[in-house]
Design a protein around this motif. Structure first.
Motif, mmCIF file in Angstrom:
data_model
loop_
_atom_site.group_PDB
_atom_site.id
_atom_site.type_symbol
_atom_site.label_atom_id
_atom_site.label_comp_id
_atom_site.label_asym_id
_atom_site.label_seq_id
_atom_site.Cartn_x
_atom_site.Cartn_y
_atom_site.Cartn_z
ATOM 1 N N THR A 229 -13.310 8.044 8.628
ATOM 2 C CA THR A 229 -13.507 6.587 7.751
ATOM 3 C C THR A 229 -12.169 6.503 7.159
ATOM 4 O O THR A 229 -11.696 7.269 6.651
ATOM 5 N N ILE A 230 -11.565 5.213 7.406
ATOM 6 C CA ILE A 230 -10.286 4.815 6.680
ATOM 7 C C ILE A 230 -10.687 3.706 5.622
ATOM 8 O O ILE A 230 -11.538 2.667 6.105
ATOM 9 N N PHE A 231 -10.060 3.869 4.396
ATOM 10 C CA PHE A 231 -10.303 2.703 3.354
ATOM 11 C C PHE A 231 -8.897 2.360 3.098
ATOM 12 O O PHE A 231 -8.028 3.237 2.689
ATOM 13 N N GLN A 232 -8.562 1.033 3.270
ATOM 14 C CA GLN A 232 -7.122 0.703 2.929
ATOM 15 C C GLN A 232 -7.354 -0.636 1.915
ATOM 16 O O GLN A 232 -8.268 -1.301 2.248
ATOM 17 N N MET A 233 -6.370 -0.499 0.930
ATOM 18 C CA MET A 233 -6.289 -1.858 0.347
ATOM 19 C C MET A 233 -4.969 -2.154 -0.334
ATOM 20 O O MET A 233 -4.288 -1.012 -0.782
ATOM 21 N N ILE A 234 -4.515 -3.398 -0.409
ATOM 22 C CA ILE A 234 -2.962 -3.516 -1.030
ATOM 23 C C ILE A 234 -3.494 -3.844 -2.633
ATOM 24 O O ILE A 234 -4.599 -4.557 -2.964
ATOM 25 N N VAL A 235 -2.753 -3.306 -3.492
ATOM 26 C CA VAL A 235 -2.840 -3.650 -4.959
ATOM 27 C C VAL A 235 -1.831 -4.268 -5.136
ATOM 28 O O VAL A 235 -0.560 -3.821 -5.043
ATOM 29 N N PHE A 236 -1.420 -5.485 -5.919
ATOM 30 C CA PHE A 236 -0.575 -6.059 -6.401
ATOM 31 C C PHE A 236 -0.376 -6.557 -7.756
ATOM 32 O O PHE A 236 -1.597 -6.687 -8.210
ATOM 33 N N GLU A 237 0.772 -6.591 -8.230
ATOM 34 C CA GLU A 237 0.581 -7.079 -9.935
ATOM 35 C C GLU A 237 1.469 -8.360 -10.087
ATOM 36 O O GLU A 237 2.368 -8.363 -9.448
ATOM 37 N N CYS A 238 0.816 -9.403 -10.604
ATOM 38 C CA CYS A 238 1.533 -10.575 -10.742
ATOM 39 C C CYS A 238 1.667 -10.984 -12.287
ATOM 40 O O CYS A 238 0.915 -10.809 -13.136
ATOM 41 N N GLU A 239 2.718 -11.714 -12.579
ATOM 42 C CA GLU A 239 2.828 -12.475 -13.854
ATOM 43 C C GLU A 239 3.084 -14.012 -13.570
ATOM 44 O O GLU A 239 4.122 -14.141 -12.918
ATOM 45 N N ASP A 240 2.510 -14.937 -14.302
ATOM 46 C CA ASP A 240 2.832 -16.312 -13.891
ATOM 47 C C ASP A 240 3.070 -16.679 -12.457
ATOM 48 O O ASP A 240 3.940 -17.362 -12.256
ATOM 49 N N GLY A 241 2.191 -16.186 -11.633
ATOM 50 C CA GLY A 241 2.039 -16.601 -10.261
ATOM 51 C C GLY A 241 3.287 -15.683 -9.179
ATOM 52 O O GLY A 241 3.429 -15.770 -8.149
ATOM 53 N N LYS A 242 4.100 -14.687 -10.064
ATOM 54 C CA LYS A 242 5.086 -13.921 -9.337
ATOM 55 C C LYS A 242 4.707 -12.776 -9.239
ATOM 56 O O LYS A 242 4.131 -11.972 -10.053
ATOM 57 N N CYS A 243 4.870 -12.021 -7.802
ATOM 58 C CA CYS A 243 4.266 -10.730 -7.746
ATOM 59 C C CYS A 243 5.552 -9.797 -8.016
ATOM 60 O O CYS A 243 6.908 -9.951 -7.822
ATOM 61 N N VAL A 244 5.096 -8.863 -9.134
ATOM 62 C CA VAL A 244 6.355 -8.129 -9.600
ATOM 63 C C VAL A 244 6.158 -6.639 -9.126
ATOM 64 O O VAL A 244 7.002 -5.730 -9.135
ATOM 65 N N ASP A 245 4.912 -6.399 -8.433
ATOM 66 C CA ASP A 245 4.775 -4.970 -7.960
ATOM 67 C C ASP A 245 3.971 -5.054 -6.943
ATOM 68 O O ASP A 245 2.673 -5.687 -6.962
ATOM 69 N N ALA A 246 3.904 -4.108 -5.903
ATOM 70 C CA ALA A 246 2.782 -3.919 -4.819
ATOM 71 C C ALA A 246 2.768 -2.550 -4.135
ATOM 72 O O ALA A 246 3.767 -1.965 -3.849
ATOM 73 N N PHE A 247 1.889 -2.184 -3.779
ATOM 74 C CA PHE A 247 1.477 -0.906 -3.042
ATOM 75 C C PHE A 247 0.223 -0.827 -2.139
ATOM 76 O O PHE A 247 -0.545 -1.646 -2.377
ATOM 77 N N LYS A 248 -0.025 0.109 -1.203
ATOM 78 C CA LYS A 248 -0.963 0.179 -0.374
ATOM 79 C C LYS A 248 -1.624 1.461 -0.647
ATOM 80 O O LYS A 248 -0.954 2.479 -0.602
ATOM 81 N N ILE A 249 -2.735 1.492 -0.688
ATOM 82 C CA ILE A 249 -3.639 2.780 -0.610
ATOM 83 C C ILE A 249 -4.242 2.894 0.647
ATOM 84 O O ILE A 249 -4.888 2.165 1.228
ATOM 85 N N ARG A 250 -4.129 4.173 0.962
ATOM 86 C CA ARG A 250 -4.856 4.576 2.109
ATOM 87 C C ARG A 250 -5.505 5.866 2.068
ATOM 88 O O ARG A 250 -5.104 6.933 1.720
#
Ligand code: FE2
Length: 266
Positions: A229-250
């Motif tokens: 089984t694979i579980f995959q998810m993108i996590v992103f952080e945003c401030e006032d509509g702007k993305c400031v950080d993102a990573f993927k969990i696998r």
């Protein structure tokens, strides 16, 4: 504010991957919202009400769809009762909404679902329709699930909207791509990849698709139930509509071997 996005959840294997792991990651990364594409969550085609409830109970806030949004008979009733959207660019008269505006604990997000035009069912032009979808967004934090086949179409869509949207994530191919990036404050990946069976052919039992390619005849596809089984998810952080950080969990099978891929940040 931190948001999780799960690509295509395929069958019972995919639902189990979500119910076994999502709450752990919501707590670990302090996620404010989770959005997921679940058009393949029930037997690989469509979404039933029982399975929709199961996914919401696992921690998902909004469900998006695509070419299989209307596969199950209870889809219309589901969309009228739950935060489940279908592609915005369906022709006029098709039931449901393509935008969801969600508020929780004083934070908000708008989610748009669009379907590509290359090698997909007939629908209006996603590049043109997105403008009216944006007018329905009530939050500055905007996430688009672009459900499309071609990487080229998804890439062009990203560059067309880059700097105006918080996050644009591709779904539908079930195969994750390695181009996760943040450009001009917009997070993007061509395809998040499925959550479900890792060993099959795009989450399905491999025998039928191999036979189909060998013979040129149709064979009925079944969800691969015995696979890793694979579980995959993108996590992103945003401030006032702007993305400031993102990573993927696998994560494959075990919670002890979490792989993290950080976004390229330009
Ligand atoms: Fe799809």
């Amino acid at each position: 504010m931190r948001v999780g996005f799960i690509g295509d959840i395929v069958g019972r294997v995919g639902r189990n991957a979500v119910s076994n792991n999502l709450k752990y990651f919501i707590n670990k990364f302090e996620l404010d919202f989770v959005v997921a594409n679940a058009e393949n969550a029930s037997g690989g085609f469509g979404l039933t009400s029982t399975n929709a409830i199961e996914l919401f109970e696992s921690g998902i806030d909004v469900i998006t769809g695509g070419n299989h949004s209307f596969d199950k008979k209870d889809s219309i009733e589901l969309m009228s009762k739950m935060p489940i959207i279908r592609p915005y660019n369906h022709f006029a008269g098709v039931f449901g909404k393509g935008v969801a505006n969600i508020t929780k604990n004083g934070k908000s997000i708008s989610v748009i679902n669009l379907m590509g035009n290359y090698s997909m069912p007939h629908c209006n032009n996603a590049f043109l329709e997105v403008e009216s979808a944006l007018k329905e967004c009530m939050s500055d934090n905007i996430l688009i699930d672009f459900h499309a086949e071609a990487t080229s179409e998804k890439n062009a869509f990203f560059h067309h909207l880059c700097g105006r949207i918080t996050a644009i994530f591709g779904t539908h191919t079930h195969v994750g791509t390695d181009d996760l990036q943040i450009l001009n404050s917009t997070a993007y990946v061509s395809d998040v990849g499925l959550s479900g069976a890792f060993d099959g052919v795009i989450g399905m039992d491999k025998e039928a698709p191999i036979k189909a390619f060998l013979t040129g005849l149709k064979h009925s596809f079944k969800v691969n139930e015995k696979a890793r089984t694979i579980f995959q998810m993108i996590v992103f952080e945003c401030e006032d509509g702007k993305c400031v950080d993102a990573f993927k969990i696998r994560l494959i099978d075990s919670i002890d071997e979490v792989q993290i891929q950080r976004a390229l940040h330009f």
